[in-house]
Design a protein around this motif. Structure first.
Motif, PDB file in Angstrom:
ATOM      1  N   ARG A  52     -20.380  25.315  61.925  1.00 45.96           N
ATOM      2  CA  ARG A  52     -19.684  26.605  61.866  1.00 45.96           C
ATOM      3  C   ARG A  52     -19.037  26.963  63.220  1.00 45.96           C
ATOM      4  O   ARG A  52     -18.516  28.064  63.390  1.00 45.96           O
ATOM      5  CB  ARG A  52     -20.640  27.716  61.440  1.00 45.96           C
ATOM      6  CG  ARG A  52     -21.176  27.508  60.029  1.00 45.96           C
ATOM      7  CD  ARG A  52     -21.957  28.694  59.535  1.00 45.96           C
ATOM      8  NE  ARG A  52     -21.149  29.896  59.417  1.00 45.96           N
ATOM      9  CZ  ARG A  52     -20.326  30.163  58.423  1.00 45.96           C
ATOM     10  NH1 ARG A  52     -20.172  29.300  57.435  1.00 45.96           N
ATOM     11  NH2 ARG A  52     -19.641  31.303  58.390  1.00 45.96           N
ATOM     12  N   THR A  53     -19.069  26.045  64.165  1.00 49.55           N
ATOM     13  CA  THR A  53     -18.474  26.309  65.488  1.00 49.55           C
ATOM     14  C   THR A  53     -17.213  25.476  65.678  1.00 49.55           C
ATOM     15  O   THR A  53     -17.021  24.852  66.724  1.00 49.55           O
ATOM     16  CB  THR A  53     -19.474  26.027  66.613  1.00 49.55           C
ATOM     17  OG1 THR A  53     -19.845  24.634  66.569  1.00 49.55           O
ATOM     18  CG2 THR A  53     -20.739  26.853  66.451  1.00 49.55           C
ATOM     19  N   VAL A  54     -16.354  25.478  64.693  1.00 45.74           N
ATOM     20  CA  VAL A  54     -15.142  24.675  64.740  1.00 45.74           C
ATOM     21  C   VAL A  54     -14.232  25.119  65.885  1.00 45.74           C
ATOM     22  O   VAL A  54     -13.694  24.310  66.627  1.00 45.74           O
ATOM     23  CB  VAL A  54     -14.390  24.771  63.401  1.00 45.74           C
ATOM     24  CG1 VAL A  54     -13.055  24.036  63.483  1.00 45.74           C
ATOM     25  CG2 VAL A  54     -15.244  24.215  62.277  1.00 45.74           C
ATOM     26  N   HIS A  55     -14.068  26.423  65.998  1.00 43.83           N
ATOM     27  CA  HIS A  55     -13.224  26.986  67.052  1.00 43.83           C
ATOM     28  C   HIS A  55     -14.110  27.747  68.024  1.00 43.83           C
ATOM     29  O   HIS A  55     -14.976  28.520  67.610  1.00 43.83           O
ATOM     30  CB  HIS A  55     -12.180  27.923  66.459  1.00 43.83           C
ATOM     31  CG  HIS A  55     -11.379  27.279  65.382  1.00 43.83           C
ATOM     32  ND1 HIS A  55     -10.623  26.155  65.589  1.00 43.83           N
ATOM     33  CD2 HIS A  55     -11.215  27.608  64.088  1.00 43.83           C
ATOM     34  CE1 HIS A  55     -10.029  25.820  64.461  1.00 43.83           C
ATOM     35  NE2 HIS A  55     -10.375  26.678  63.532  1.00 43.83           N
ATOM     36  N   LYS A  56     -13.888  27.523  69.315  1.00 39.72           N
ATOM     37  CA  LYS A  56     -14.735  28.145  70.333  1.00 39.72           C
ATOM     38  C   LYS A  56     -13.864  28.752  71.415  1.00 39.72           C
ATOM     39  O   LYS A  56     -12.763  28.251  71.684  1.00 39.72           O
ATOM     40  CB  LYS A  56     -15.684  27.099  70.927  1.00 39.72           C
ATOM     41  CG  LYS A  56     -16.670  26.543  69.897  1.00 39.72           C
ATOM     42  CD  LYS A  56     -17.568  25.488  70.471  1.00 39.72           C
ATOM     43  CE  LYS A  56     -16.876  24.158  70.584  1.00 39.72           C
ATOM     44  NZ  LYS A  56     -16.606  23.546  69.263  1.00 39.72           N
TER      45      LYS A  56
ATOM     46  N   ASN B  28     -11.438  22.100  67.245  1.00 35.31           N
ATOM     47  CA  ASN B  28     -12.248  20.889  67.188  1.00 35.31           C
ATOM     48  C   ASN B  28     -11.464  19.641  67.563  1.00 35.31           C
ATOM     49  O   ASN B  28     -12.056  18.582  67.791  1.00 35.31           O
ATOM     50  CB  ASN B  28     -12.859  20.727  65.798  1.00 35.31           C
ATOM     51  CG  ASN B  28     -11.808  20.661  64.706  1.00 35.31           C
ATOM     52  OD1 ASN B  28     -10.707  21.145  64.869  1.00 35.31           O
ATOM     53  ND2 ASN B  28     -12.150  20.057  63.591  1.00 35.31           N
ATOM     54  N   LEU B  29     -10.129  19.755  67.654  1.00 36.42           N
ATOM     55  CA  LEU B  29      -9.306  18.619  68.086  1.00 36.42           C
ATOM     56  C   LEU B  29      -8.987  18.686  69.571  1.00 36.42           C
ATOM     57  O   LEU B  29      -8.266  17.837  70.088  1.00 36.42           O
ATOM     58  CB  LEU B  29      -8.008  18.581  67.282  1.00 36.42           C
ATOM     59  CG  LEU B  29      -8.184  18.383  65.778  1.00 36.42           C
ATOM     60  CD1 LEU B  29      -6.830  18.404  65.082  1.00 36.42           C
ATOM     61  CD2 LEU B  29      -8.918  17.078  65.472  1.00 36.42           C
TER      62      LEU B  29
ATOM     63  N   ALA C 265     -17.742  31.643  68.877  1.00 32.22           N
ATOM     64  CA  ALA C 265     -17.431  30.543  67.961  1.00 32.22           C
ATOM     65  C   ALA C 265     -17.178  31.084  66.565  1.00 32.22           C
ATOM     66  O   ALA C 265     -17.696  32.147  66.188  1.00 32.22           O
ATOM     67  CB  ALA C 265     -18.571  29.538  67.937  1.00 32.22           C
ATOM     68  N   ASP C 266     -16.371  30.342  65.827  1.00 34.16           N
ATOM     69  CA  ASP C 266     -16.055  30.746  64.461  1.00 34.16           C
ATOM     70  C   ASP C 266     -15.632  29.521  63.665  1.00 34.16           C
ATOM     71  O   ASP C 266     -14.997  28.618  64.206  1.00 34.16           O
ATOM     72  CB  ASP C 266     -14.923  31.774  64.467  1.00 34.16           C
ATOM     73  CG  ASP C 266     -14.813  32.496  63.145  1.00 34.16           C
ATOM     74  OD1 ASP C 266     -14.058  32.007  62.268  1.00 34.16           O
ATOM     75  OD2 ASP C 266     -15.484  33.510  62.958  1.00 34.16           O
ATOM     76  N   PRO C 267     -15.974  29.484  62.387  1.00 37.22           N
ATOM     77  CA  PRO C 267     -15.568  28.330  61.579  1.00 37.22           C
ATOM     78  C   PRO C 267     -14.089  28.323  61.203  1.00 37.22           C
ATOM     79  O   PRO C 267     -13.553  27.268  60.850  1.00 37.22           O
ATOM     80  CB  PRO C 267     -16.437  28.452  60.333  1.00 37.22           C
ATOM     81  CG  PRO C 267     -16.837  29.874  60.280  1.00 37.22           C
ATOM     82  CD  PRO C 267     -16.899  30.366  61.670  1.00 37.22           C
ATOM     83  N   TYR C 268     -13.434  29.493  61.282  1.00 35.17           N
ATOM     84  CA  TYR C 268     -12.055  29.576  60.790  1.00 35.17           C
ATOM     85  C   TYR C 268     -11.058  30.121  61.811  1.00 35.17           C
ATOM     86  O   TYR C 268      -9.928  29.652  61.901  1.00 35.17           O
ATOM     87  CB  TYR C 268     -12.004  30.473  59.539  1.00 35.17           C
ATOM     88  CG  TYR C 268     -12.953  30.042  58.461  1.00 35.17           C
ATOM     89  CD1 TYR C 268     -14.066  30.819  58.117  1.00 35.17           C
ATOM     90  CD2 TYR C 268     -12.765  28.844  57.781  1.00 35.17           C
ATOM     91  CE1 TYR C 268     -14.943  30.415  57.135  1.00 35.17           C
ATOM     92  CE2 TYR C 268     -13.647  28.441  56.789  1.00 35.17           C
ATOM     93  CZ  TYR C 268     -14.731  29.232  56.481  1.00 35.17           C
ATOM     94  OH  TYR C 268     -15.605  28.839  55.506  1.00 35.17           O
ATOM     95  N   TYR C 269     -11.468  31.131  62.561  1.00 38.37           N
ATOM     96  CA  TYR C 269     -10.510  31.823  63.415  1.00 38.37           C
ATOM     97  C   TYR C 269     -10.212  31.043  64.686  1.00 38.37           C
ATOM     98  O   TYR C 269     -11.130  30.580  65.384  1.00 38.37           O
ATOM     99  CB  TYR C 269     -11.039  33.213  63.779  1.00 38.37           C
ATOM    100  CG  TYR C 269     -10.098  33.969  64.697  1.00 38.37           C
ATOM    101  CD1 TYR C 269     -10.420  34.178  66.031  1.00 38.37           C
ATOM    102  CD2 TYR C 269      -8.883  34.448  64.221  1.00 38.37           C
ATOM    103  CE1 TYR C 269      -9.549  34.852  66.875  1.00 38.37           C
ATOM    104  CE2 TYR C 269      -8.012  35.121  65.051  1.00 38.37           C
ATOM    105  CZ  TYR C 269      -8.348  35.317  66.380  1.00 38.37           C
ATOM    106  OH  TYR C 269      -7.487  35.983  67.212  1.00 38.37           O
TER     107      TYR C 269
END
Length: 121
Positions: A30-34, A53-54, A97-101
């Motif tokens: 769930r920490t795709v974007h940090k 994440n990229l 962190a957020d999974p989407y934003y």
């Protein structure tokens, strides 16, 4: 759930450098974007830098060219390298962190407790 713990804050002379770290645990997926945020006394919270994440990153204009956000996915750790620190940089620094934003707004779901950065004269 996600837990975020920041470290690395402290006092440094103007022009100096610090590296902040943020260790993530729990539901790492769930920490795709940090991101890193900061808030100085009497001021609104400000988005400093965000990474996906990229490894794609965006920065606030106030820190471009001085701060670098990075991550070590093997260690589930986010970093903020801060160089050429200025008198306007002291604040409490938070990771989020957020999974989407993905952005510099405050829409992140998970937040750490913060680490203090100060400038010594």
């Amino acid at each position: 759930q996600v837990q975020l713990v920041e470290s690395g804050g402290g006092s440094v002379q103007s022009g100096g450098s610090l590296r902040l770290s943020c260790a993530a645990s729990g539901d790492i997926y769930r920490t795709v974007h940090k991101a890193w945020f900061r808030q100085a006394p009497g001021k609104e919270r400000e988005g400093v830098a965000v990474i996906d994440n990229l490894g794609r990153a965006k920065y606030a204009d106030s820190v471009k060219g001085r701060f670098t956000i990075s991550q070590d996915n093997a260690k589930n750790t986010l970093y903020l390298q801060m160089n050429s620190l200025k008198p306007e940089d002291p604040a409490m620094y938070y990771c989020a962190a957020d999974p989407y934003y993905y952005g510099l707004g405050s829409a992140f779901q998970y937040w750490g407790q913060g680490t203090q950065v100060a400038i010594s004269s």
